[in-house]
Write a protein that holds these residues in place. Structure first.
Motif, PDB file in Angstrom:
ATOM      1  N   TRP A  80       0.770  -1.227   0.000  1.00 11.60           N
ATOM      2  CA  TRP A  80       0.000   0.000   0.000  1.00 11.60           C
ATOM      3  C   TRP A  80       0.808   1.287   0.000  1.00 11.60           C
ATOM      4  O   TRP A  80       0.331   2.315  -0.479  1.00 11.60           O
ATOM      5  CB  TRP A  80      -0.964   0.009   1.192  1.00 11.60           C
ATOM      6  CG  TRP A  80      -1.889  -1.152   1.189  1.00 11.60           C
ATOM      7  CD1 TRP A  80      -1.904  -2.197   2.065  1.00 11.60           C
ATOM      8  CD2 TRP A  80      -2.942  -1.426   0.256  1.00 11.60           C
ATOM      9  NE1 TRP A  80      -2.899  -3.087   1.741  1.00 11.60           N
ATOM     10  CE2 TRP A  80      -3.548  -2.629   0.632  1.00 11.60           C
ATOM     11  CE3 TRP A  80      -3.421  -0.748  -0.863  1.00 11.60           C
ATOM     12  CZ2 TRP A  80      -4.617  -3.182  -0.069  1.00 11.60           C
ATOM     13  CZ3 TRP A  80      -4.496  -1.295  -1.550  1.00 11.60           C
ATOM     14  CH2 TRP A  80      -5.075  -2.499  -1.157  1.00 11.60           C
ATOM     15  N   GLU A 103      -9.183   6.409   1.419  1.00 15.36           N
ATOM     16  CA  GLU A 103      -9.820   5.099   1.519  1.00 15.36           C
ATOM     17  C   GLU A 103     -10.700   4.814   0.297  1.00 15.36           C
ATOM     18  O   GLU A 103     -10.723   3.699  -0.220  1.00 15.36           O
ATOM     19  CB  GLU A 103     -10.657   5.040   2.798  1.00 15.36           C
ATOM     20  CG  GLU A 103     -11.083   3.660   3.200  1.00 15.36           C
ATOM     21  CD  GLU A 103     -11.804   3.625   4.533  1.00 15.36           C
ATOM     22  OE1 GLU A 103     -12.239   2.526   4.899  1.00 15.36           O
ATOM     23  OE2 GLU A 103     -11.947   4.674   5.194  1.00 15.36           O
ATOM     24  N   ILE A 157      -8.222  -1.336   0.315  1.00 22.67           N
ATOM     25  CA  ILE A 157      -7.524  -1.078   1.566  1.00 22.67           C
ATOM     26  C   ILE A 157      -8.548  -0.836   2.682  1.00 22.67           C
ATOM     27  O   ILE A 157      -9.555  -0.167   2.465  1.00 22.67           O
ATOM     28  CB  ILE A 157      -6.535   0.108   1.457  1.00 22.67           C
ATOM     29  CG1 ILE A 157      -5.581   0.143   2.657  1.00 22.67           C
ATOM     30  CG2 ILE A 157      -7.269   1.429   1.279  1.00 22.67           C
ATOM     31  CD1 ILE A 157      -4.412   1.089   2.497  1.00 22.67           C
ATOM     32  N   SER A 158      -8.289  -1.406   3.838  1.00 14.37           N
ATOM     33  CA  SER A 158      -9.159  -1.158   4.987  1.00 14.37           C
ATOM     34  C   SER A 158      -8.703   0.113   5.696  1.00 14.37           C
ATOM     35  O   SER A 158      -7.551   0.545   5.555  1.00 14.37           O
ATOM     36  CB  SER A 158      -9.111  -2.337   5.958  1.00 14.37           C
ATOM     37  OG  SER A 158      -7.837  -2.402   6.584  1.00 14.37           O
ATOM     38  N   LYS A 180      -8.139   0.465   8.833  1.00  8.86           N
ATOM     39  CA  LYS A 180      -7.093   0.095   9.785  1.00  8.86           C
ATOM     40  C   LYS A 180      -5.728   0.024   9.098  1.00  8.86           C
ATOM     41  O   LYS A 180      -4.736   0.563   9.589  1.00  8.86           O
ATOM     42  CB  LYS A 180      -7.427  -1.246  10.442  1.00  8.86           C
ATOM     43  CG  LYS A 180      -6.387  -1.699  11.430  1.00  8.86           C
ATOM     44  CD  LYS A 180      -6.702  -3.067  11.993  1.00  8.86           C
ATOM     45  CE  LYS A 180      -5.583  -3.466  12.928  1.00  8.86           C
ATOM     46  NZ  LYS A 180      -5.438  -4.890  13.067  1.00  8.86           N
ATOM     47  N   MET A 181      -5.687  -0.640   7.938  1.00  8.60           N
ATOM     48  CA  MET A 181      -4.426  -0.769   7.195  1.00  8.60           C
ATOM     49  C   MET A 181      -3.954   0.593   6.708  1.00  8.60           C
ATOM     50  O   MET A 181      -2.762   0.907   6.776  1.00  8.60           O
ATOM     51  CB  MET A 181      -4.596  -1.731   6.019  1.00  8.60           C
ATOM     52  CG  MET A 181      -3.342  -1.921   5.194  1.00  8.60           C
ATOM     53  SD  MET A 181      -1.916  -2.528   6.128  1.00  8.60           S
ATOM     54  CE  MET A 181      -2.430  -4.187   6.501  1.00  8.60           C
ATOM     55  N   GLU A 204      -2.379   2.426   9.571  1.00  6.92           N
ATOM     56  CA  GLU A 204      -1.065   1.845   9.901  1.00  6.92           C
ATOM     57  C   GLU A 204      -0.002   2.309   8.907  1.00  6.92           C
ATOM     58  O   GLU A 204       1.115   2.684   9.290  1.00  6.92           O
ATOM     59  CB  GLU A 204      -1.138   0.322   9.895  1.00  6.92           C
ATOM     60  CG  GLU A 204      -1.828  -0.275  11.077  1.00  6.92           C
ATOM     61  CD  GLU A 204      -1.942  -1.794  10.961  1.00  6.92           C
ATOM     62  OE1 GLU A 204      -1.164  -2.421  10.200  1.00  6.92           O
ATOM     63  OE2 GLU A 204      -2.814  -2.355  11.649  1.00  6.92           O
ATOM     64  N   GLN A 205      -0.346   2.251   7.622  1.00  7.57           N
ATOM     65  CA  GLN A 205       0.609   2.627   6.587  1.00  7.57           C
ATOM     66  C   GLN A 205       0.919   4.126   6.635  1.00  7.57           C
ATOM     67  O   GLN A 205       2.073   4.525   6.465  1.00  7.57           O
ATOM     68  CB  GLN A 205       0.078   2.237   5.207  1.00  7.57           C
ATOM     69  CG  GLN A 205      -0.166   0.745   5.035  1.00  7.57           C
ATOM     70  CD  GLN A 205       1.103  -0.074   5.133  1.00  7.57           C
ATOM     71  OE1 GLN A 205       1.924  -0.067   4.234  1.00  7.57           O
ATOM     72  NE2 GLN A 205       1.266  -0.796   6.222  1.00  7.57           N
TER      73      GLN A 205
END
Length: 118
Positions: A22, A41, A47-48, A50-51, A54-55
């Motif tokens: 990502w 998003e 992509i979630s 949450k991900m 994080e990224q």
């Protein structure tokens, strides 16, 4: 992921920054303008949230991305590329072009046309 204390070469650091499915896509999406979390998003298929968070956090730790928080309700946050993030776009642009060439060679021109790459 943070910058390690030791690297064998500078390319290893750059690889850590862009490693994963990502991060290059997030950086690419931020190339033209600041974007909210919900905008990113929507634009990054699959992509979630949450991900994505994080990224973005990792890219911020590496100094590629930063965010601006606006006062008011509802809370508004925009993510943007830093100077280092803008510089890494040079490498991503080359990677994008190689991908386009390989897709053309593999007979995927219709897909490239649908997405507006050619």
């Amino acid at each position: 992921m943070k910058i390690r204390k030791q690297y064998t070469c500078p390319l290893e650091l750059t690889h850590d920054i862009t490693r994963g499915k990502w991060k290059p896509i997030i950086l690419w999406q931020l190339k033209s303008q600041n974007k909210s979390l919900s905008s990113l998003e929507k634009e990054i298929n699959g992509i979630s949230q949450k991900m994505l968070l994080e990224q973005l956090k990792e890219l911020m730790e590496f100094g590629m991305v930063d965010k601006k928080t606006f006062d008011g309700y509802p809370l508004k946050v925009e993510y943007f590329l830093t100077e280092h993030g803008i510089r890494i776009l040079d490498a991503l642009t080359i990677m994008q072009q190689v991908g386009i060439e390989l897709m053309k060679e593999s007979g995927m021109e219709d897909e490239l046309k649908k997405k507006g790459f050619i």
